[in-house]
Write an enzyme that holds these catalytic residues in place. Structure first.
Site, PDB file in Angstrom:
ATOM      1  N   GLY A  18       0.778  -1.240   0.000  1.00  0.00           N
ATOM      2  CA  GLY A  18       0.000   0.000   0.000  1.00  0.00           C
ATOM      3  C   GLY A  18       0.810   1.291   0.000  1.00  0.00           C
ATOM      4  O   GLY A  18       0.273   2.337  -0.344  1.00  0.00           O
ATOM      5  N   ARG A  42       3.823  -3.861   7.456  1.00  0.00           N
ATOM      6  CA  ARG A  42       4.835  -4.903   7.636  1.00  0.00           C
ATOM      7  C   ARG A  42       5.959  -4.410   8.526  1.00  0.00           C
ATOM      8  O   ARG A  42       6.433  -3.286   8.344  1.00  0.00           O
ATOM      9  CB  ARG A  42       5.391  -5.318   6.268  1.00  0.00           C
ATOM     10  CG  ARG A  42       4.357  -5.996   5.380  1.00  0.00           C
ATOM     11  CD  ARG A  42       4.847  -6.121   3.943  1.00  0.00           C
ATOM     12  NE  ARG A  42       6.089  -6.890   3.874  1.00  0.00           N
ATOM     13  CZ  ARG A  42       6.835  -6.980   2.777  1.00  0.00           C
ATOM     14  NH1 ARG A  42       6.484  -6.348   1.666  1.00  0.00           N
ATOM     15  NH2 ARG A  42       7.942  -7.699   2.792  1.00  0.00           N
ATOM     16  N   LYS A 145       4.869 -13.229 -13.560  1.00  0.00           N
ATOM     17  CA  LYS A 145       3.426 -12.973 -13.433  1.00  0.00           C
ATOM     18  C   LYS A 145       2.627 -14.208 -13.816  1.00  0.00           C
ATOM     19  O   LYS A 145       1.595 -14.507 -13.202  1.00  0.00           O
ATOM     20  CB  LYS A 145       3.017 -11.762 -14.281  1.00  0.00           C
ATOM     21  CG  LYS A 145       3.450 -10.439 -13.636  1.00  0.00           C
ATOM     22  CD  LYS A 145       3.117  -9.223 -14.475  1.00  0.00           C
ATOM     23  CE  LYS A 145       3.534  -7.952 -13.737  1.00  0.00           C
ATOM     24  NZ  LYS A 145       3.299  -6.735 -14.521  1.00  0.00           N
ATOM     25  N   ARG A 149      -0.161 -16.285 -11.700  1.00  0.00           N
ATOM     26  CA  ARG A 149      -1.494 -16.610 -12.240  1.00  0.00           C
ATOM     27  C   ARG A 149      -1.779 -18.101 -12.126  1.00  0.00           C
ATOM     28  O   ARG A 149      -2.897 -18.491 -11.763  1.00  0.00           O
ATOM     29  CB  ARG A 149      -1.585 -16.209 -13.728  1.00  0.00           C
ATOM     30  CG  ARG A 149      -1.674 -14.710 -13.955  1.00  0.00           C
ATOM     31  CD  ARG A 149      -2.042 -14.452 -15.408  1.00  0.00           C
ATOM     32  NE  ARG A 149      -1.926 -13.041 -15.755  1.00  0.00           N
ATOM     33  CZ  ARG A 149      -2.328 -12.528 -16.917  1.00  0.00           C
ATOM     34  NH1 ARG A 149      -2.853 -13.315 -17.849  1.00  0.00           N
ATOM     35  NH2 ARG A 149      -2.195 -11.241 -17.162  1.00  0.00           N
TER      36      ARG A 149
END
Ligand code: GO6
Length: 319
Positions: A18, A42, A145, A149
Site C-alpha cells: 500500500g 509490515r 506474473k 497466475r
C-alpha cells in the site's frame, strides 16, 4: 446491524504493498469509493520514515492498518480473514524474484484463509499471457506474473487481472525517453516510425478503474484492460501534444529497431529489462495489436462514468 462506515454491501479490501507508487493510489481510491480499507503494515518497513508517515496518513484518511509479516504465515492469514478482496501491488520490477516468492506465499495464505472473494495480483502492465515470445532478460517480468497466475488458478481463487498498460509517470512526462522522468528540451528519440499505438494511463485512474472492478461480476476471473480510447496514442501523437503545449517543435531522432536493441549491451540488468519492454511496446505495438476477446473486458466500456485524464492535461504538470 449494518452501518454506513462498514460500506453497506461493499467488499472490504486489503492492500498489500500500500505504500508503493501504485499501492498508495489503490488505498485512496478504495477509501473514496466507500470500501472499508485495510493496509498491510509490515515490520519490514523498519525505519523507512516515508513509508511510516504514509501509513499514518492513510489512517488519518480512514484506512485501518493491520500488522502482518511474510515471515509469520499466521499473521497473513489473520489479516486476510478481515476482508473480502485482496489487492497486491508489490513491485515485480524493482524487487523481482523476491516479490515473486512473497506473492506465491500470499496465494498460499489466501488458500488457507478460504474467505477471499477476489484477488488482484500485482499485474498492472502489459498482459503477461500475450508476452510468451518476449525478449530476454525482460521476459522475466511476464514469466513471473504467469507463475503467480498459475498458482491462483490452480488454487481456484477468484481473480481479476488488470492490464493497466503504460503508467504516465514513466512513459508520458518524458515523452517515452528512457533514463529520465522529465521532457527533453531539444531532441526527442522516436522509436522506429513512431506510429505504434500505445496506451497511456494516469496512475490515479489506474486505481479508480481497478477498485471499480472488485465488486463487479462482469470482471470475475477476467482480464480487465485499461484502454480508454482517447489515451490510445502513438509516440508521435504524444510528442505533438507536448509541442502544442510548449509552442515549439522538437528535433526528432529516429532510432531503428536494430540500434535500439543493440543499446541493451553494456547496460545494467534493470535497464536491459526496460529496453526489452520498450521494444515490445514501441516497435511491436504489443499493447494494441490485438482485440480484447473472450476472457477480457475493457475498463472504459465497463465504467463510462469515469472521467479519465487525457494526456495533454497530464503533460501540463511538466510545463
Ligand atoms: C515498466 C522504465 C522506464 C524502464 C509494463 C527503464 C512491466 C510492464 C507497460 O519500472 O521495464 O525510463 O507494461 O530507463 O508490464 C519500467 C518498466 C519503465 C518502470 C519497464 C513496465 C511496464 C513493467 C525508464 C527506464 C523512463
Amino acid at each position: 446491524m449494518h452501518t454506513r462506515e462498514e460500506g453497506m454491501g461493499k467488499s472490504k479490501v486489503l492492500v498489500v504493498g500500500g505504500t508503493g507508487y501504485i499501492g498508495r493510489r489503490m488505498v485512496m481510491a478504495s477509501l473514496s469509493q466507500g470500501h472499508t480499507t485495510y493496509v498491510l503494515q509490515r515490520p519490514e518497513t523498519g525505519l523507512d520514515i516515508d513509508k511510516a508517515q504514509m501509513l499514518l496518513s492513510f489512517k488519518k484518511h480512514g484506512a485501518r492498518l493491520v500488522e502482518g509479516s511474510f515471515s509469520d504465515h499466521r499473521s497473513l492469514v489473520d489479516a486476510l480473514k478481515l476482508v473480502d478482496v485482496v489487492i497486491c501491488t508489490m513491485s515485480g520490477v524493482h524487487f523481482r524474484s523476491h516479490n515473486l516468492l512473497l506473492q506465491l506465499q500470499l496465494v498460499e495464505a489466501i488458500k488457507e484463509a478460504g474467505n477471499i472473494k477476489r484477488f488482484l495480483p500485482s499485474e498492472f502492465g502489459m498482459d503477461a499471457a500475450r508476452m510468451g515470445e518476449a525478449l530476454e532478460p525482460g521476459r522475466v517480468t511476464f514469466d513471473e506474473k504467469m507463475r503467480v497466475r498459475k498458482a491462483i488458478e490452480d488454487a481456484k481463487i477468484p481473480f481479476t487481472y488488470v492490464s493497466a498498460n503504460c503508467f504516465a509517470g514513466y512513459f508520458v512526462g518524458n515523452l517515452s525517453q528512457m533514463g529520465t522522468l522529465f521532457p527533453p528540451k531539444q531532441y526527442v528519440n522516436i522509436y522506429g516510425d513512431g506510429n505504434a499505438k500505445v496506451v497511456f494511463m494516469d496512475e490515479d485512474d489506474v486505481a479508480t478503474y481497478t477498485i471499480k472492478t472488485i465488486d463487479d461480476p462482469r470482471t470475475l476471473n477476467k482480464i480487465v484492460y485499461l484502454r480508454p480510447p482517447e489515451n490510445i496514442l502513438s509516440q508521435r501523437e504524444l510528442v505533438e501534444k507536448w509541442e502544442n503545449l510548449v509552442g515549439k517543435k522538437l528535433e526528432k531522432i529516429t532510432i531503428s529497431a536494430d540500434d535500439f536493441l543493440a543499446s541493451m549491451k553494456g547496460l545494467d540488468f534493470a535497464s536491459q529489462v526496460g529496453v526489452g519492454h520498450f521494444y515490445h511496446i514501441f516497435y511491436e505495438g504489443c499493447l494494441t495489436n490485438f482485440e480484447i476477446g473472450e476472457g477480457g473486458e475493457e475498463a472504459s466500456k465497463l465504467y463510462p462514468d469515469v472521467k479519465y485524464k487525457r494526456m495533454d492535461e497530464y503533460l501540463t504538470l511538466y510545463l
